[in-house]
Design an enzyme around this catalytic site. Structure first.
Site, PDB file in Angstrom:
ATOM      1  N   ASP A 194       0.769  -1.158   0.178  1.00  0.00           N
ATOM      2  CA  ASP A 194       0.029   0.018  -0.065  1.00  0.00           C
ATOM      3  C   ASP A 194       0.753   1.330   0.036  1.00  0.00           C
ATOM      4  O   ASP A 194       2.065   1.077  -0.344  1.00  0.00           O
ATOM      5  CB  ASP A 194      -0.892   0.023   1.199  1.00  0.00           C
ATOM      6  CG  ASP A 194      -2.286   0.703   0.759  1.00  0.00           C
ATOM      7  OD1 ASP A 194      -2.236   1.928   0.580  1.00  0.00           O
ATOM      8  OD2 ASP A 194      -3.369  -0.005   1.100  1.00  0.00           O
ATOM      9  N   HIS A 264      -2.662   3.354  -4.446  1.00  0.00           N
ATOM     10  CA  HIS A 264      -2.035   2.693  -3.399  1.00  0.00           C
ATOM     11  C   HIS A 264      -0.779   2.094  -3.317  1.00  0.00           C
ATOM     12  O   HIS A 264      -0.667   1.064  -3.004  1.00  0.00           O
ATOM     13  CB  HIS A 264      -3.157   1.475  -2.667  1.00  0.00           C
ATOM     14  CG  HIS A 264      -4.492   2.418  -2.124  1.00  0.00           C
ATOM     15  ND1 HIS A 264      -4.363   3.022  -0.853  1.00  0.00           N
ATOM     16  CD2 HIS A 264      -5.755   2.297  -2.344  1.00  0.00           C
ATOM     17  CE1 HIS A 264      -5.630   3.224  -0.511  1.00  0.00           C
ATOM     18  NE2 HIS A 264      -6.657   3.088  -1.488  1.00  0.00           N
ATOM     19  N   GLU A 328      -9.321   3.122  -5.411  1.00  0.00           N
ATOM     20  CA  GLU A 328      -9.082   4.384  -5.138  1.00  0.00           C
ATOM     21  C   GLU A 328      -7.900   5.163  -5.784  1.00  0.00           C
ATOM     22  O   GLU A 328      -7.071   5.844  -5.087  1.00  0.00           O
ATOM     23  CB  GLU A 328      -9.075   4.555  -3.691  1.00  0.00           C
ATOM     24  CG  GLU A 328     -10.200   4.191  -2.843  1.00  0.00           C
ATOM     25  CD  GLU A 328      -9.898   4.181  -1.360  1.00  0.00           C
ATOM     26  OE1 GLU A 328     -10.890   4.665  -0.605  1.00  0.00           O
ATOM     27  OE2 GLU A 328      -8.792   3.807  -0.753  1.00  0.00           O
TER      28      GLU A 328
HETATM   29  C1  ACM Z   1     -11.083  -0.160  -0.131  1.00  0.00           C
HETATM   30  O1  ACM Z   1     -11.714   0.015   0.966  1.00  0.00           O
HETATM   31  N1  ACM Z   1     -10.263   0.914  -0.600  1.00  0.00           N
HETATM   32  C2  ACM Z   1     -11.113  -1.481  -0.900  1.00  0.00           C
END
Ligand code: ACM
Length: 752
Positions: A194, A264, A328
């Site tokens: 991440d 991420h 995201e």
């Molecule tokens: C997530 O909660 N960003 C998959």
């Protein structure tokens, strides 16, 4: 006379307990009670067929479980029991139905576990162990005679564990795997990469772990007492990963690795800036949560990197599914990059979403070349989904519906229902987490047969998964208590037939389930079961106490007597309270101090949050390793209300305040946070009467608090305002970090 007889009859009926079905969780698909019991003793032997390694694996597991949880040692023998010997037999029966299906027949003279496949043999052992652990006693057990024919409702019964935001040791991962296995959960999605770090050793790219496996926690927690940076974290070596994967496989758990791209991905770009979109220069050791803007670029060398990484990942993880994240990935960097824009034109794509789709499909080719399947968060639907991709629906269930409608498989892991970073009740002794509670009941009542799907579409639902993100969960104990007991509900929804859905019966079996967690050393959250008090003033300086537990389960006992209606007691009374369900204690016995101070105090959980845009129960950054204050707040609009204060004579206000380092990247929330303008350098706590706008009645400078890393007590006078009024608390401050938070307020009447 007649009535008396009837009453006596009724009383007798009520008093004669109907033999309750065995307390098994998840409840089996079919279960028929028999007559009598099987005596499981140290003399009982387990027989496995010669040459059947799967049956032996299951038998060894059963023996180990009985040893560790009941201190019962039994022998495993190859072959068949002697005629008349009361023994446990594993039998390989021709594969009938699902690989995870099994039969368990318990009669006074024999126990037989039969299944066609390794998985079923293992689950037969799990159920037998559950039959032997319905109470917390040790040694020999009388197993109730029963005939069980069991098979799962869903093939994917999962937990996602985030080992990036906070790192868990390999030993801790195995502990979680153990606790999953005893509930027939079979997928561990392992979030290994991440923004904040990369946790998996990749031989070809050593800088991934060298540069990002350790980070400095945000704020004061990131420094030693003598002012040196404090590095925190860890990574998993490939040997450790192989060991964990094998450990899980022996318990019928597939470890699905998640390598999150193209967003991420700050850790990748920190280690290898050449893979980042133009102009991305992340600093080392990201300690902010939230959504960063940093995306990978789409150059060939980046795909060569990903190809190598995913191939090492596939060498380590035999899982048929490989998770590529996809969530995201906000697009400002791609929008601003001439190279990316040129690539979009060159490929004839419409926009950045189509580019992300192209990106994911390209990664998918690396996976499919080795016969693996791509799974990703529901954003992989945007701009066109890769063929054969499976969609993990997290932004509610819409992604699942869209996926199923277009013929794609899906796993349901919707926020907030299956998001285990949410607290489990509204009480202030919950650990930190997302503010809106996801209770045990919320999870249990999550219905995977989605209304919006037709029956054929529902066939695309592989199952469900709870997601345990760990931004706010920094210790192993908290990981455990956020996971349990809620994972029992996931296990039951995932395994048991829809027709057996029954909250009352689930909770009847809960004490046995909690016993098993205790017996295996797994900690679980007891707070929602425990009585909490709400106080109100009564005549003569006394205080009325109303009690409630978070799940409205069972009965509350106060000093040994059953609680019915609120009780009125003298200031300073200590009440000993506990919840009981069917005579079994649920949660801890607690001693509650009923005091005037408590009556006059509301903590951030008891105050009302003004808007609730993004409520989080956050820790102060004070002590690096010790206890820290936890405050419930809306980080996008810190504002609390005390409803209905008697302001008619004026009040003395005592407020406890703290700040936290505001370690959030809010790339997906562009609107700035609006604060009142401070009048002093460090800002002020503002108090208003009757609403949250207008002139404050008190302005408490934060200069003293700004010097402290912990909680600071501030006091002020609230002037008399006729009647009963709401008090509103906000902070005047500059742009965060830090952001100020209210931990607690006490309002004391002014005595003339
Ligand atoms: C997530 O909660 N960003 C998959």
């Amino acid at each position: 006379m007649k009535l008396t007889v009837l009453a006596a009859l009724l009383a007798a009926l009520v008093a004669t307990p109907v033999a309750a079905a065995p307390a098994l969780t998840p409840v089996p698909a079919q279960m028929t009670d028999g007559e009598g019991t099987f005596a499981l003793t140290p003399k009982t032997r387990i027989y496995v067929p010669a040459g059947d390694a799967d049956a032996r694996n299951a038998a060894v597991y059963l023996r180990k479980q009985l040893k560790t949880t009941r201190n019962l040692t039994i022998e495993i023998v190859t072959g068949e029991p002697a005629p008349g010997e009361a023994a446990i037999r594993f039998v390989r029966s021709p594969a009938a139905g699902h690989a995870e299906a099994y039969r368990l027949d318990v009669a006074p003279g024999s126990v037989t576990i039969s299944a066609g496949a390794r998985e079923g043999l293992f689950y037969g052992a799990v159920t037998l162990w559950q039959l032997a652990t319905q109470d917390a006693t040790n040694g020999a057990a009388n197993l109730p005679a029963v005939a069980i024919a069991d098979t799962p409702r869903f093939q994917w019964r999962g937990l996602m564990l985030d080992s990036v935001r906070h790192f868990q040791s390999p030993q801790q991962i195995k502990k979680i795997i153990d606790a999953m296995a005893i509930h027939k959960l079979n997928v561990l999605q392992w979030h290994l990469t991440d923004d904040q770090g990369w946790r998996l050793e990749i031989k070809a790219y050593p800088k991934l772990i060298q540069k990002t496996a350790f980070r400095q926690p945000a704020g004061a927690a990131g420094w030693t007492r003598d002012g040196k940076p404090l590095w925190y974290g860890g990574y998993y070596t490939q040997d450790q990963v192989r060991d964990i994967v094998a450990y899980a496989a022996a318990r019928n758990i597939t470890v699905v690795p998640e390598i999150d791209v193209p967003g991420h991905a700050t850790a990748i770009i920190t280690a290898y800036p050449e893979f980042g979109a133009e102009g991305t220069k992340p600093k080392q050791g990201m300690s902010d949560w939230g959504v960063y803007p940093n995306l990978l670029n789409v150059e060939d060398r980046t795909f060569a990197f990903l190809d190598t990484v995913f191939n090492e990942v596939m060498d380590l993880f035999p899982s048929p599914y490989i998770h590529v994240g996809g969530d995201e990935a906000i697009k400002p960097q791609w929008q601003a990059s001439p190279a990316i824009q040129a690539k979009i034109r060159e490929l004839g794509l419409k926009d950045e979403h189509e580019l992300q789709s192209w990106f994911i499909q390209r990664v998918g080719k690396t996976l499919s070349a080795r016969g693996r399947r791509l799974i990703g968060w529901d954003e992989i639907l945007e701009g066109g989904i890769a063929p054969d991709a499976t969609v993990m629906s997290w932004r509610g269930v819409d992604g699942a519906v869209t996926a199923a409608r277009s013929g794609h498989d899906t796993v349901l892991s919707p926020a907030p229902m299956l998001y285990f970073d949410h607290r489990q009740s509204s009480f202030s002794d919950e650990p930190p987490g997302r503010g809106v509670p996801t209770t045990l009941r919320t999870v249990y009542d999550f219905n995977p047969a989605l209304e919006a799907m037709t029956p054929p579409e529902r066939k695309h639902v592989l199952g469900l998964q709870a997601n345990l993100w760990t931004e706010h969960i920094r210790t192993d104990e908290r990981v455990e208590i956020m996971a349990f007991p809620r994972l029992l509900a996931v296990a039951e929804v995932g395994w048991s037939p829809a027709a057996s859905h029954d909250w009352t019966d689930f909770t009847r079996r809960l004490p046995a389930g909690l016993n098993r967690l205790r017996a295996t050393g797994m900690r679980y959250n007891t707070v929602p079961f425990e009585p909490h008090m709400t106080l109100s003033p009564a005549a003569d300086g006394k205080i009325t106490v109303a009690l409630k537990n978070g799940l409205d389960l069972g009965e509350i006992r106060v000093d040994g007597a059953v609680y019915g209606v609120p009780v009125t007691v003298a200031d300073g009374t200590i009440l000993t309270v506990q919840t009981f369900l069917n005579g079994t204690p649920l949660g801890r016995e607690r001693r509650l101090a009923v005091t005037r101070a408590a009556l006059e105090t509301r903590d951030s959980y008891q105050l009302e949050i003004c808007e609730g845009k993004l409520n989080l129960a956050l820790e102060d950054d004070g002590a690096t390793n010790g206890e820290r204050a936890v405050m419930l707040m809306d980080i996008l609009k810190p504002c609390w209300i005390w409803r209905g204060a008697d302001t008619s004579k004026g009040l003395k206000l005592t407020a406890k305040v703290a700040n936290y380092p505001f370690n959030f990247q809010l790339g997906n929330r562009p609107a700035p946070i609006v604060f009142d303008t401070p009048q002093t350098r460090d800002g002020e706590l503002l108090v208003r009467v009757g609403g949250c706008t207008g002139e404050p009645v008190a302005r408490l400078p934060l200069a003293k608090a700004a010097k402290s890393t912990g909680v600071t007590v501030l006091t002020a006078a609230v002037p008399a305002v006729a009647g009963t009024n709401d008090l509103c608390f906000t902070f005047a401050q500059g742009a965060p970090p830090p952001e100020w938070a209210l931990q607690e307020v006490r309002l004391t009447p002014v005595t003339e």
